[in-house]
Design a protein around this motif. Structure first.
Motif, PDB file in Angstrom:
ATOM      1  N   LYS A  91      31.090  46.659  25.741  1.00 45.00           N
ATOM      2  CA  LYS A  91      30.365  47.819  26.280  1.00 45.00           C
ATOM      3  C   LYS A  91      29.457  47.458  27.457  1.00 45.00           C
ATOM      4  N   LYS A  92      29.829  46.390  28.146  1.00 45.21           N
ATOM      5  CA  LYS A  92      29.050  46.002  29.321  1.00 45.21           C
ATOM      6  C   LYS A  92      29.471  46.829  30.530  1.00 45.21           C
ATOM      7  N   PRO A  93      28.544  47.128  31.434  1.00 46.51           N
ATOM      8  CA  PRO A  93      28.914  47.860  32.652  1.00 46.51           C
ATOM      9  C   PRO A  93      29.911  47.063  33.482  1.00 46.51           C
ATOM     10  N   LEU A  94      30.913  47.737  33.991  1.00 46.11           N
ATOM     11  CA  LEU A  94      31.947  47.106  34.807  1.00 46.11           C
ATOM     12  C   LEU A  94      31.686  47.448  36.268  1.00 46.11           C
ATOM     13  N   SER A  95      31.703  46.441  37.128  1.00 39.80           N
ATOM     14  CA  SER A  95      31.283  46.642  38.517  1.00 39.80           C
ATOM     15  C   SER A  95      32.372  46.370  39.545  1.00 39.80           C
ATOM     16  N   ALA A  96      33.438  45.668  39.224  1.00 39.49           N
ATOM     17  CA  ALA A  96      34.478  45.336  40.208  1.00 39.49           C
ATOM     18  C   ALA A  96      35.788  45.054  39.501  1.00 39.49           C
ATOM     19  N   ALA A  97      36.888  45.146  40.240  1.00 38.79           N
ATOM     20  CA  ALA A  97      38.218  44.894  39.684  1.00 38.79           C
ATOM     21  C   ALA A  97      39.144  44.444  40.788  1.00 38.79           C
ATOM     22  N   ALA A  98      40.213  43.725  40.394  1.00 45.03           N
ATOM     23  CA  ALA A  98      41.211  43.250  41.358  1.00 45.03           C
ATOM     24  C   ALA A  98      42.471  42.859  40.616  1.00 45.03           C
ATOM     25  N   PHE A  99      43.627  43.097  41.263  1.00 48.01           N
ATOM     26  CA  PHE A  99      44.918  42.647  40.753  1.00 48.01           C
ATOM     27  C   PHE A  99      45.287  41.327  41.411  1.00 48.01           C
ATOM     28  N   SER A 123      50.482  40.587  37.847  1.00 44.27           N
ATOM     29  CA  SER A 123      50.607  40.230  36.422  1.00 44.27           C
ATOM     30  C   SER A 123      49.258  40.116  35.732  1.00 44.27           C
ATOM     31  N   VAL A 124      48.184  39.960  36.491  1.00 42.36           N
ATOM     32  CA  VAL A 124      46.855  39.774  35.903  1.00 42.36           C
ATOM     33  C   VAL A 124      45.893  40.769  36.540  1.00 42.36           C
ATOM     34  N   LEU A 125      45.046  41.354  35.704  1.00 45.85           N
ATOM     35  CA  LEU A 125      43.997  42.255  36.154  1.00 45.85           C
ATOM     36  C   LEU A 125      42.647  41.619  35.842  1.00 45.85           C
ATOM     37  N   ALA A 126      41.832  41.416  36.878  1.00 43.46           N
ATOM     38  CA  ALA A 126      40.505  40.838  36.706  1.00 43.46           C
ATOM     39  C   ALA A 126      39.466  41.946  36.833  1.00 43.46           C
ATOM     40  N   ILE A 127      38.550  41.993  35.864  1.00 43.56           N
ATOM     41  CA  ILE A 127      37.491  42.998  35.846  1.00 43.56           C
ATOM     42  C   ILE A 127      36.169  42.289  35.609  1.00 43.56           C
ATOM     43  N   ALA A 128      35.182  42.625  36.449  1.00 40.09           N
ATOM     44  CA  ALA A 128      33.852  42.024  36.332  1.00 40.09           C
ATOM     45  C   ALA A 128      33.010  42.848  35.367  1.00 40.09           C
ATOM     46  N   ALA A 129      32.538  42.191  34.310  1.00 40.60           N
ATOM     47  CA  ALA A 129      31.657  42.801  33.322  1.00 40.60           C
ATOM     48  C   ALA A 129      30.290  42.120  33.432  1.00 40.60           C
ATOM     49  N   GLU A 130      29.443  42.696  34.260  1.00 43.23           N
ATOM     50  CA  GLU A 130      28.135  42.129  34.581  1.00 43.23           C
ATOM     51  C   GLU A 130      28.286  40.722  35.152  1.00 43.23           C
ATOM     52  N   THR A 131      28.033  39.671  34.371  1.00 44.61           N
ATOM     53  CA  THR A 131      28.027  38.296  34.885  1.00 44.61           C
ATOM     54  C   THR A 131      29.286  37.512  34.558  1.00 44.61           C
ATOM     55  N   VAL A 132      30.287  38.107  33.910  1.00 45.16           N
ATOM     56  CA  VAL A 132      31.506  37.403  33.543  1.00 45.16           C
ATOM     57  C   VAL A 132      32.709  38.112  34.144  1.00 45.16           C
ATOM     58  N   VAL A 133      33.825  37.362  34.259  1.00 42.51           N
ATOM     59  CA  VAL A 133      35.091  37.905  34.746  1.00 42.51           C
ATOM     60  C   VAL A 133      36.072  37.916  33.589  1.00 42.51           C
ATOM     61  N   THR A 134      36.579  39.093  33.270  1.00 40.99           N
ATOM     62  CA  THR A 134      37.554  39.225  32.193  1.00 40.99           C
ATOM     63  C   THR A 134      38.945  39.369  32.789  1.00 40.99           C
ATOM     64  N   LEU A 135      39.926  38.695  32.197  1.00 39.05           N
ATOM     65  CA  LEU A 135      41.306  38.721  32.667  1.00 39.05           C
ATOM     66  C   LEU A 135      42.158  39.467  31.656  1.00 39.05           C
ATOM     67  N   TRP A 136      42.951  40.458  32.149  1.00 42.30           N
ATOM     68  CA  TRP A 136      43.724  41.341  31.287  1.00 42.30           C
ATOM     69  C   TRP A 136      45.177  41.386  31.737  1.00 42.30           C
ATOM     70  N   PHE A 185      41.534  37.878  44.137  1.00 45.47           N
ATOM     71  CA  PHE A 185      42.389  36.715  43.943  1.00 45.47           C
ATOM     72  C   PHE A 185      42.733  36.137  45.315  1.00 45.47           C
ATOM     73  N   VAL A 186      42.647  34.816  45.430  1.00 45.28           N
ATOM     74  CA  VAL A 186      42.975  34.136  46.683  1.00 45.28           C
ATOM     75  C   VAL A 186      44.469  33.847  46.682  1.00 45.28           C
ATOM     76  N   GLY A 187      45.248  34.827  47.151  1.00 49.44           N
ATOM     77  CA  GLY A 187      46.695  34.685  47.207  1.00 49.44           C
ATOM     78  C   GLY A 187      47.279  34.308  45.866  1.00 49.44           C
ATOM     79  N   SER A 188      48.212  33.372  45.882  1.00 50.73           N
ATOM     80  CA  SER A 188      48.818  32.856  44.652  1.00 50.73           C
ATOM     81  C   SER A 188      48.367  31.425  44.381  1.00 50.73           C
ATOM     82  N   SER A 189      47.152  31.114  44.829  1.00 54.99           N
ATOM     83  CA  SER A 189      46.648  29.745  44.717  1.00 54.99           C
ATOM     84  C   SER A 189      46.069  29.432  43.347  1.00 54.99           C
TER      85      SER A 189
END
Length: 790
Positions: free
Chosen positions: A526-534, A539-552, A575-579
């Motif tokens: 239930k943390k506020p979410l502030s940013a997201a990126a594919f 294949s991976v979705l990254a979502i910023a939950a306050e101070t951590v990055v969650t991968l989905w 995400f920095v390309g496919s690096s």
């Protein structure tokens, strides 16, 4: 290198003598636009600072009938003389101090650049800043008006007057008077018609109880109009009778308001009057202000008419030399060309939309830019709830899209804010988020809209889906699109994110319904979410939950892993390309740029940078960041306040660094120009747009200064063809082809609906009624296959 996004309405433009071209001050250049097509024809380059004045030399002699000449003044302290038909600089005069305004009485007497080589004495009145060391600095006087001898390139006489700041000079159409507004006074000087003698110049002052903002001279009579900050217009008739035409002489430090009658007062505008202009015959007075309406006053009785719905505050107005057209400059960086006397808009020269003030929303980040990397376009929000799509490579507006259908007036308070724009990787889908502000802490709502591009030819978007309150009462913090599939993700400060998919369902027969629907919902503690990126492959979705990055996993909505944590709330990630690396930024009291390794879920390296924007290459290991210089460090003499750094994920030392101006509020992005030679095979360009919407595009992997050129100049480099003789009076003759028949034949090909075409065409070319009726009635009969009876 490409530069663009210039302000077209910072200073008034000027018509050419044939009214087919409009010379516009665009930064340090003079852009020549076609009033017929609205496209850029050529540019005059030479000034090193803002161009403030353009004076076109009228065509009155045979020697200059072919060439097109103009004088320009700039903040770089120079006056230049041009032949804008060939983009050639003829003469430069050094003044060595910023010039804010310039007028040239009797400019038609100038013959610079003519074949005869004769030159008549020509003088210019210029408004400069802090020209002399003898300026009364203790009184705060920074502006001065001087006389410059353009023939001998020197100043003559002393200082006509000093003002608190440099003021714009207005010249009367008769070349007999010039004036300025100075707080609550109007200064008017009479111009000697024979020899420019400084001591013979007389001056009067007209006073008012409010601050003036504009003035205009009548073309034939001694009538002057002034507009103030309250929207009032004052008209003085027969001014200067005693001072200019009597024996009275005004000594320095004194003033005279010797109009024969007290001024007439007209009032319609609700804000300051930005411009005033008399018609060529002196019958009407035009005025414009913030309301976006041109008011046409009858000078005799004050009766007014209106030309409304320009949709933006009006700044400048002027008629052409032949009186067939006029222009009006608007605050939204548009110049409309109007046909006179109907005042119908025939063409619009549109620049990039300028920043505008709007209320801030608590805890909601505003992304007013969205880059279409595949085609070099940028979408940016504008007033009137519009989104402008602008070509960065061509410096040209493509189209506008109104996100919210509402009646809007420039004087209205902003009650709805478009605070998020998002484009898919190929630009085929757009997402917008707008928030309705509450009134007295009551009400307010958030709406998410998805738009589908119609086609590349039509250059527009159709509304696909409207979702009211997608995250209940929580605001949306980010919207991102899947790189390959029709999937979008929205995050909210309420602590949840939603995965949206584009679906197609059939209802009844031959009816299809398209739209976006919510496929899944997720959250993390239930943390506020502030940013997201594919990720690059989606294949991976990254979502910023306050101070951590969650991968989905975006397809199954399963939490894969967690990367953490930072010292402050994450505001942006990519995400920095496919690096195999993820980049995060934090702002606030502890700003930080952090590069995370997905292989070991740990920090690779980090910097304590105040990052304004980041952009990563889709295929590669490079990324660029726009950082702000700390306030503790004083900017250099060029006022650079930021840097663009190019990094490779494998080393923390930047590969390249560029200093930029107006970085606060700016954005950067890698873009690809499909129309350039080489297409997708070329390395991506890096685009930087600052807070004033000025931009630059360059190749970050090549050190050459000039890499690419603006295509608009390549396709429209030549001046338009002028008509002469018979064509100039009656127009061009139609082209005749002797091989064709004089009367075109009408086709009678069979059709299921022939009545739609058989009655088209000129009456003398239509076939007889017998043939027409026969075809018409035959089309109404039901056709059945013939069956042979044997």
């Amino acid at each position: 290198m490409i530069t663009g996004g210039e302000n077209l309405v910072s200073f008034p433009p000027s018509f050419s003598n044939d009214s087919k071209k409009l010379l516009v001050c665009t930064g340090s250049t003079i852009s020549v636009f076609s009033t017929t097509t609205g496209l850029l024809i050529t540019e005059l380059e030479g000034h090193t600072s803002l161009v403030t004045s353009i004076v076109v030399v009228p065509v009155e002699t045979a020697a200059v009938r072919v060439a097109c000449f103009c004088w320009t003044a700039s903040l770089d302290g120079t006056i230049r003389y041009w032949d804008f038909s060939t983009s050639e600089l003829v003469k430069t005069i050094e003044i060595n101090h910023p010039i804010y305004s310039m007028v040239i009485p009797n400019v038609a007497s100038s013959l610079f650049g003519s074949k005869s080589g004769k030159q008549s004495k020509l003088h210019a009145f210029i408004s400069v800043e802090c020209f002399s060391k003898h300026t009364y600095q203790h009184e705060g006087l920074q502006g001065q008006i001087h006389i410059c001898d353009l023939t001998h390139s020197r100043l003559v006489g002393g200082i006509l007057t000093e003002t608190q700041k440099p003021e714009s000079i207005i010249l009367s159409p008769s070349n007999e008077y010039l004036g300025i507004v100075n707080k609550r006074r109007i200064h008017i000087w009479s111009i000697p018609q024979r020899e420019m003698n400084f001591n013979s110049i007389k001056m009067i002052k007209l006073h008012h109880t409010k601050t003036f903002k504009s003035l205009a001279f009548h073309p034939t009579e001694r009538i002057i109009a002034g507009g103030d900050v309250t929207g009032r217009i004052l008209v003085w008739r027969v001014f200067g009778s005693k001072t200019f035409f009597g024996k009275k002489r005004i000594s320095e430090g004194k003033h005279d308001d010797d109009a024969d009658s007290s001024p007439s007062t007209w009032h319609w505008h609700s804000s300051q009057v930005n411009f005033l202009a008399f018609s060529s015959d002196g019958t009407y007075l035009y005025s414009g202000a913030k309301e976006g309406v041109i008011v046409v006053w009858q000078l005799e009785n004050g009766i007014k008419n209106f030309k409304p719905r320009f949709g933006s505050p009006l700044l400048y107005f002027s008629e052409s030399v032949d009186l067939s057209t006029c222009y009006v400059s608007c605050a939204d960086n548009q110049i409309h060309v109007l046909k006179m006397p109907q005042m119908e808009i025939t063409k619009t020269i549109a620049g990039i939309k300028l920043p505008f003030s709007c209320p801030e929303i608590n805890d909601l980040s505003s992304t007013g830019f969205a880059f279409d990397r595949s085609s070099g376009l940028i979408a940016l929000r504008a007033e009137n709830y519009y989104v402008q799509f602008f070509s960065l490579f061509n410096n040209l507006e493509l189209f506008q899209l109104q996100v919210i259908q509402r009646n809007y007036q420039p004087v209205d308070d902003v009650t709805i804010i478009i605070h998020i724009l998002a484009l898919s990787s190929d630009g085929s889908v757009m997402g917008t988020v707008h928030t309705t502000l509450p009134e007295e802490d009551v009400g307010g709502s958030t709406t998410l809209k998805f738009w589908s591009r119609v086609s590349s030819a039509e250059k527009g978007y159709n509304l696909s889906t409207v979702i009211h309150e997608p995250h209940r009462e929580a605001g949306i913090s980010a919207v991102v699109f899947h790189p390959n599939n029709d999937i979008a993700v929205s995050t909210s400060h309420g602590g949840d994110f939603k995965v949206w998919v584009h679906s197609t369902s059939k209802q009844k027969q031959f009816v299809q319904k398209y739209g976006w629907r919510c496929q899944s919902i997720g959250s993390y503690k239930k943390k506020p979410l502030s940013a997201a990126a594919f990720s690059t492959d989606g294949s991976v979705l990254a979502i910023a939950a306050e101070t951590v990055v969650t991968l989905w996993d975006p397809l199954t909505n399963v939490l894969i892993s967690i990367i953490g944590d930072t010292s402050a709330r994450i505001t942006e990630l990519c995400f920095v390309g496919s690096s195999g690396y993820v980049l995060t930024t934090c702002q606030g009291s502890e700003p930080k740029l952090t590069l995370w390794s997905l292989s070991n879920l740990s920090i690779h390296w980090s910097y304590k940078f105040a990052v304004e924007s980041v952009s990563c290459i889709e295929d590669g290991s490079f990324f660029a960041v726009l950082i702000l210089i700390p306030k503790s460090i004083k900017p250099n003499k060029n006022f650079q306040d930021g840097f663009i750094l190019l990094f490779d994920v494998h080393q923390p030392v930047p590969n390249a660094t560029w200093s930029v101006k107006k970085a606060n509020g700016g954005r950067i992005s890698f873009i690809q120009d499909r129309e350039s030679e080489g297409g997708q095979g070329q390395s991506p360009m890096l685009a930087f747009i600052n807070a004033h919407h000025e931009y630059i595009i360059f190749d970050p992997f090549n050190n050459r200064k000039c890499l690419i050129s603006r295509k608009t100049l390549e396709t429209n480099s030549s001046l338009e063809k002028s008509d002469f003789g018979y064509a100039s009076i009656y127009g061009e003759l139609p082209e005749f082809d002797l091989k064709k028949d004089k009367i075109p034949a009408i086709s009678y090909m069979s059709s299921e609906r022939p009545w739609e075409t058989i009655f088209s065409g000129s009456s003398h070319q239509l076939p007889s009624m017998t043939k027409l009726c026969t075809s018409f009635f035959e089309s109404l009969l039901e056709k059945r296959p013939s069956v042979s009876l044997e």
